[in-house]
Every structure is written in structure tokens, then in C-alpha cells.
Design an enzyme around this catalytic site. Sequence first.
Site, mmCIF file in Angstrom:
data_model
loop_
_atom_site.group_PDB
_atom_site.id
_atom_site.type_symbol
_atom_site.label_atom_id
_atom_site.label_comp_id
_atom_site.label_asym_id
_atom_site.label_seq_id
_atom_site.Cartn_x
_atom_site.Cartn_y
_atom_site.Cartn_z
ATOM 1 N N GLU A 174 71.065 73.167 38.095
ATOM 2 C CA GLU A 174 70.847 73.875 36.828
ATOM 3 C C GLU A 174 72.137 74.489 36.287
ATOM 4 O O GLU A 174 72.265 75.696 36.114
ATOM 5 C CB GLU A 174 69.774 74.953 37.005
ATOM 6 C CG GLU A 174 68.414 74.367 37.339
ATOM 7 C CD GLU A 174 67.310 75.402 37.466
ATOM 8 O OE1 GLU A 174 66.148 75.090 37.163
ATOM 9 O OE2 GLU A 174 67.622 76.561 37.860
ATOM 10 N N GLU A 364 62.478 69.232 39.678
ATOM 11 C CA GLU A 364 61.743 70.471 39.928
ATOM 12 C C GLU A 364 60.581 70.557 38.953
ATOM 13 O O GLU A 364 60.780 70.443 37.746
ATOM 14 C CB GLU A 364 62.615 71.720 39.757
ATOM 15 C CG GLU A 364 63.644 71.943 40.842
ATOM 16 C CD GLU A 364 64.366 73.278 40.700
ATOM 17 O OE1 GLU A 364 63.759 74.231 40.155
ATOM 18 O OE2 GLU A 364 65.522 73.379 41.122
#
Length: 469
Positions: A174, A364
Site C-alpha cells: 500500500e 487484500e
Amino acid sequence: MAFPAGFLWGGATSAEQIEGAYDVDGKGLSTADMMTLAENGAPREITDAIDSDKFYPTHDAIKHYEHYAEDIALFAELGFKVYRFSMAWTRVFPNGDDAKPNQKGLDFYDKIVDLCLSYGIEPLVTIQHFDTPMGLEKYGFWQGREVVDLFVRYAETLLRHFDGRVRYWLTFNEINNMSTMPWNAGGISLDASENDKMQAAYHQFLASAKVVKLAHELNAENKVGMMYNGHFSYPNSPDPADVQGTEDFQKLMMFYADVQVRGKYPNYKLKEFERKHIVLPEHPGDKAILAAGTVDFVSFSYYLTHVTGQKTQGILKGLNGLETGYTNPYLKKSDWGWGINPQGLRFALNTLYYRYEKPVMIVENGLGAYDEKDANGQIHDDYRIDYLKQHLLEVEKAIELDGVDVMGYTAWGPIDLIAASSGSMDKRYGFIYVDVDNHGNGTYQREKKGSFACYQRVIATNGRSLTEE
């Protein structure tokens, strides 16, 4: 409809959220190890040194360092084709700039990788996931240019050591969290200036590009992706001001992917830098480095969508629960107030694939919820089963109806783990329950939840059970 043959079904974790053993076998301290448990809704405290009077969730986490064989056996029982996990920089280079790698750290990851392969599980390794070595503080963490080459040396150590055993890599978890949670992303102060955050992000872009190029040179079979924290938004209304506000918000996040996929900063970001008087720490040859190190695929996390508009004005705060000035009245919310939007996952897949025309992977996705045992000690998490099915049906639509090239799906937290935002165990994602509370009390015993069998069937049937049941 069906998922394609060879679809990579699996789950995802991170070292700092599961391993524990924070000071075992030569491991050094990371930025994650300095974060306390968030108590009573207060933010996590970041301490300069370990305070024996405070509780640090990463120090034990779920004790995967001790239970790894049991955990991976459970993942194999689920039927995983791929397991996404991270290697802790501080296990391999305890201070980040050590002269030689820590052999005991490499030995531990040898066990993980070899065990996965013995079960036919493809390892997908995140090289850095929210755990910058504290030993790099003297360089200013990722604000220091020196850290670029230190990261590349660490990554090269992994690439060479696991050559032929690990084919799929992500450079940074991320990466766009540098704008929302800079301490997690790279050891940058939460109140750092925009200039400081953009300098750190620039160095991570360079490091990632160098690693991608190196990975390809070392082994043509290596595939290296970027990982985007899935911020996707709808305009609050058809009002042109709301539409433009949404476009402005998306650019604040999407530029991270633009750089890593396209190998250069987009013009809209350069114009923003001009307006804000932000100057990148560019050296001669940097543009060529970025251009030569574009990623092979785009991976992302998906938990929710936002509503944005003219009131948003670039607000960036927190992991996913951003304060945009708007809410979506059409969505149910999770126990943590996140809007549950399965259709948004199809929207996200289309957005990324047709923006970049690279294979995409959901690395995710999952439901964080309070799980309670019944009188027989069982967890019947039908809410998680419904969440999983509804989201995967939208993935199937993106593949079959929209033609999106989706590589795979790794559910977040297939085993309960500590939350990155709070450090708590209350927010459980797993198909596997871990008996430990927010303060590390419990047996650490692993138990299957009701959702375990559901995901097991999904994988075994390559998604057909989603519509057959």
C-alpha cells in the site's frame, strides 16, 4: 460463469501483524515495534524506545514465529494456491544497514517458503510491509536517499536467496499510505509536511524501480507488482463541482500507481507540485531509473468505497476510513463503520485494469468483525461468508462480463491477526480463530470458524460453489 484455470486463490498476512518474536534470533526493531495498542479509541502512540509499562501488539502478535507450521498446514487445508506474506527487513538486516544479512532470519523464511512449496502453495512475498528498520532513523528513514540503496541491497538478498522458489514479489505494501499513514509506510512523522512525504515517496519509487529491474535481470520468471491501497470513490452528486472534487481526490491516490506502472510522474502531479512549491530530490539519471523499472502487475487492497465531492478538498487521514465529508446512505456498515460495497470491487477492478492494461490481483479483501463463540465454543460467522460470496461474485462478473485480467484473490487475514490501525485483536478477519485478546492474553490456540469450510469449497470448485449453493 467460472473463474479461469490457474486462478490464484489464497490469503494474505504481514510479518508485523502475525509473527511476534520481535527480538528473537537477531531481529532488530522496526517502526511497527514502536507502536502501542490504541486504547479506548485513542490513536496508537509511537514511542522513541520500548516502554515496559506500555503494550506493543507486534511483540507477540499471534506468535506465528512459533506456530508457522500449524498455520501453513491450515492454509493448505483451505486449498491455497498462493500465500501472500511479507518478510521483515529487520529479520534479515536487523538495523537496515548491516554489513551482512542475519542468517537466522533467512533460515526462518526458508522454512516458510519451503513449507509452502511442499504443499503446492505459491509464495507471494511483500518485501516491505509497514516495518521500516529503526536503525535507519539516522538517515531520516525514507527521506534519506541512502535508504534507497539499502532497500535494494535487502531486496537483492531476498531475490538471490529465494531464486527459483519465489516468483511473485511486491515491493511495498500500500505504497500510497505515505499520504495517509506515513509512519507505517516509511517511518515518516504523522505531522510531516507534504514536501517531506513526497520526498519519501519519491525515494520509494526509485527503490521499487531498481528492484523491479534487478528482479528481471536475475530471473526472467520473476514477476514484480505494485500494491495500491484501494481508494475508490463515487461523486456525491452529478453537480460538476462534486465530480471534479472526486477527480481531484482520486488523483491524490492514483498517482502512486501511475508512477510505478507508467514509469514517470503524471503531468497533473507535476503541476500540483508547482502550485505547492514542492521540489523532488531528483538526481541525474533518476528519470531513466523510473522508466526502466515498471511493474508487471497491479495488486490492491479492497475494503470499501468513498463518496467525495466539492467538500472533500483532498482530505487524507487514516488507513481507509477517510473523512471525506460525505457518507453513502445505500450501504450497510461493518462493525467498524466501513461501508460494505461488493459492487465496488467490480468497479475497482475495471478502474485499475482499463487505466493500466496490466494484470490485476486482489491481495487484500475481507470483513473485520467482532466474532463471538456460541454455547458450544463455535464461531458461526455467516456474515463473513455472505461478505466473501458477494465480493467474489463481483470479481467473477469483472472477469466474465468486463474482460478484466484478474490473476488471483488473497483474502486478508485468513487467520486472525492484529489490526494495523489499532493493534487490537477484536477486529477479526480470519477463517481461523486465534485465542488471544487485545492485550496478549490467551492460549493462542487455532480453531476453524464456519467460514473456513465455505472458502475451502470456493477454492476446491474454482468459484463454482458461489452459484451452486
